[in-house]
Design an enzyme around this catalytic site. Sequence first.
Site, mmCIF file in Angstrom:
data_model
loop_
_atom_site.group_PDB
_atom_site.id
_atom_site.type_symbol
_atom_site.label_atom_id
_atom_site.label_comp_id
_atom_site.label_asym_id
_atom_site.label_seq_id
_atom_site.Cartn_x
_atom_site.Cartn_y
_atom_site.Cartn_z
ATOM 1 C CG ASP A 59 -1.898 1.155 1.270
ATOM 2 O OD1 ASP A 59 -1.726 2.126 0.496
ATOM 3 O OD2 ASP A 59 -2.853 1.090 2.082
ATOM 4 C CG HIS A 60 3.193 4.057 -3.175
ATOM 5 N ND1 HIS A 60 4.035 4.752 -2.357
ATOM 6 C CD2 HIS A 60 3.819 3.950 -4.366
ATOM 7 C CE1 HIS A 60 5.132 5.054 -3.014
ATOM 8 N NE2 HIS A 60 5.027 4.580 -4.251
ATOM 9 N NE ARG A 61 -4.104 4.000 1.157
ATOM 10 C CZ ARG A 61 -5.301 3.581 1.508
ATOM 11 N NH1 ARG A 61 -6.328 4.399 1.520
ATOM 12 N NH2 ARG A 61 -5.481 2.309 1.848
#
Lengths: 405, 327, 329
Positions: free
Chosen positions: A377-379
């Site tokens: 999850d790039h967040r």
Amino acid sequence: MTHNVVMPHLGLTMEEGSVVSWRKRLGDHIEKGEVLFTVETDKAEMEVEAADGGYLSSIQVKLGEKVPVGAVIATLGDDPAEIASGDSSQVIPSLDAQEMAAPVSKPLAGGVSNISSDASTPPQEVLPSSESVASPRARRLAQQLGIDITAVKPARGQRVIEEDVRRFLENRKETPPAPSGRASATRKIVAQRMTESFQTAPHFYLGVEANAADLVRLREQLLEPCQQQVGVRLSYTDLFLRALSMSLKEHPQVNAYWRQDVIQLRDSIDVGFAAQVPEGLVVPVIRRADGLGLFDLARQRQTLTEKAKAGKLSLLEMEGGSATLSNLGNSGIDWFEAILNPPQSVILATGRIAKRAVVVNDSVEVCPTIVLSLSVDHRVLDGVSGADFLGRIKELVENPSIMLR
Amino acid sequence: MQKATPAGLDVKLLLDLYREMLQLREFELKVQELYRKGMLPGFVHLYVGEEAVATGVCSNLRSDDLVYSTHRGHGHALAKGVPARFVMAELWGKTTGSSAGRGGSMHMYAPEYGFMGTNGIVAAGIPLATGAALSAKLRKSGQVAVTFFGDGAVNSGSFHEGLNFGAVWNLPVIYVCENNLYATEMAFRRATKNTSVQSRAAAYKMPGVEVNGSDVTAVYEAAKEAIDRARSGDGPTLIEAKTYRFVGHHEGDPGTGYRTPEEIEEWKSRDPIKALREKLLASDAATPGAITRVEEGVQHWLEDAVQYSKDSPEPSAATVLDHVFCR
Amino acid sequence: MVEGTREVRYVEAGVEALREEMQRDETIVYIGQGIGPRGGNFRQTRGLWQEFGEDRLRDTGICELGATGLAIGAAMAGSRAIVDEVFMDFSLEAMTQIIQQAANISYASNGKIKVPVIIRAAMGAVGNAGAHHSHMFYGWFASTPGLKVVAPYTPYDVKGLLKSCLRDNSPVIFLEHKGLYNLKGMIPEGEYLVPLGEARIHREGKDITVVAISKMVGVVLQAAEVLAKEGISAEVIDPRSIVPLDRKTIADSIRKTGRLAVVDEAPAMCGFAGEMLALACEECFDALDLPPFRICSLPVPNPFSPVLEKEMIPSVERVIEEIRERIKG
């Protein structure tokens, strides 16, 4: 209309070949031109596309079994429900069939809290939608057997009758479940969650090939002690779970969720592992996995798998989790990219351990390797953090004795 | 064609006949009163004016002789010996009624008194009584069967088939037609060309007799002859008793829409009860005191029946399914 | 159930029952057209007049209304009476006595008067007799409270049931089928009775319950043979008495098989077949795997034309096709 899939003629001198992996499972739909399987000849491995479209209705060769060019190795049909029984078990490679989750009676999806999972309540009868009709006798029988009546297709006409329910039960014992054309309640839940995950979390993917020679050896050595100490057959899933837990411990920033613009760290390491059941996806979660030794991990994995089969997982055993392992090595998959199991930030996808050509000291050797794939999850995490995390897992896989400490 | 002639009957019998007719009259008038007050369910057909026929016939019968009646049957029931209490209670729908409240006016059965039912179906009793007579003959019981019916029944198929059987099998049955000249509002003379009921007997080759239904002694004599004939195995008789109802067909029918006041008055002047009373007083056979005693007795008898019925309970709803079949 | 050692025809079985009962009970009197010296239009009283005499076997003219009324009246008065309408169609002349009188007397007299009368008749189509001689309205009697209705198929059942009826104190409509009089069957030596209210399972099966009465039992049994070869196992039930009805045997069977077919020579509307479908829905709903269905005569007066009558009445072929179609699709 049935189409035969034959061993293709892939070279002037090719006389025979063997199927090393299938890209589709029984009941799956395949388009004409889509890759259906991988063939190994004496010269190379090649992917083979389907010459016709249809539903994979039978598989007639064992993996690795040499058959002459032109021999029928599978069939495609028009009816998703028409699956020949018998050879489907061959879809599972010889590696470790234990991972295959047996059918459970209840639809379960990790983290969904609105489905009762109290072991003492009987399976809820899911009432047929307006499209399906079932005779009173069939409905009663399905309820008694704990079968979701909406998953049963009528063999004739539009009314599900007793015979259909009994056949469904028989098939479920023999074959892995094929997705039905009509979405069951569980399917819908999975679909909703996966859509939400895919659309909400910005996924990126990291992949690395690890040398699995030592892993294979170690596992072999540990089979007997594990059986003796905890009565469980040690699986690769257990080893991956161990690796995952250890890496999570060492990388606390991975053990976190994105929630309303804030990264929320979790305070315990709980690892889930994906189990496929007829009604959908189940992800039992092992709590405080970092505190468990390998054998204990294996034992918990086993217990939870059995509970999942019996439809008796509690809510606690399904929700939350730091990360998930999805192992498709038994399905003949080399590598894949999994969708994050919300709200987790990473999911580790493992393919099969297979002999591959690797370069060791500038020469090509044949070695068992495994492709480890991490969806992130790039967040919550960037590429480097993800790479570190995955790198540690690779290290543990290549040096598995570390996992015994 | 025969006409019955009154013979000298003893005083006791005449007083009995008087009492009997008075009971029938008073009973029916009381029923009329109760019905008009809304106390009786269903509907009723009253026997007022015809008392001499039931009385004259039934006074000749044994208790085990069998009587089949009509929709206008309270008089037949009482004359046959069914206690007034049980008839009144039945009309009231009480559990002490002869049919425990299940039959009412037109389905009233009291087999213990040989009363085999009033009937809502005109002429239905004719074949039934004929069959009862057959049974008596086969069993050699010495019983006779009597069936009462009105002028309205004589053109029905049941009349024809019943009398034919009675005659051809020589059965101990007496067919008593109470010809009151009207079937509901239909005058007999408009329903048939042959208005002599007794003449039909000839078609079956059985004896037929016409009798003055306003004279109880005449009815008594004619009935006696027919009953003796039947009992001795000489077969059936058709008796036509000419009579008249002073009331409408049923309570609710004034009876004046199709009959002239003159005609009604004419027949009322021949009231059989009044006639016998006068006859008794005229001869020195019965004293006024004796007659008064009879009349008072009838009043007490009636009051008792009414009180009894009033005090009796209705059937329990739990019994609704009983007796559909016979044990 | 002891089947027996002696072969008799359906019509003979009835005569045997009458003979035995008339010997046993001297109050029995039998009235009807042609039932005396002639022995009955169908030979259904053959030899009885010769044995019991004209007092007890009484020939009549053509007066069903009177004869039936007489029988009922005699029954009320202490005899046991049988009136033979001969053809069920002719009982229509006597309906007022049957429905208005016989059926009501016990109830209306609060049980004080018994009515031991049998109204005997032959129903159903045979020999293209046409609309006036082929009726099958046993349902009308069955839906009248106060009447028992019996319709035997085998000679065994004819004898056993007729004997039971002759010991029953209620009015009974005893219905034979014109087309069955020559049917042969085995009966035992010695006395036996078949009680009312007991169905007979002619053939056990597991795939579908088929209920039929009278001549249709034979049709269904033939169909069941053929269906068995196709892998459809039919359980064939003959209620034998319509009133009282053995609901339990039928319901148990439906719960076992999950399917019901009813084959009836009467037309469907407001008939016995509908009653069976109601039973299936009311008492076996959750066990049903298929909507219950009925195969009845087409709703037409019986045609004289053989082609047309064949079309009207359920045949072995039609029964096989319908059952096969519903089960196999």
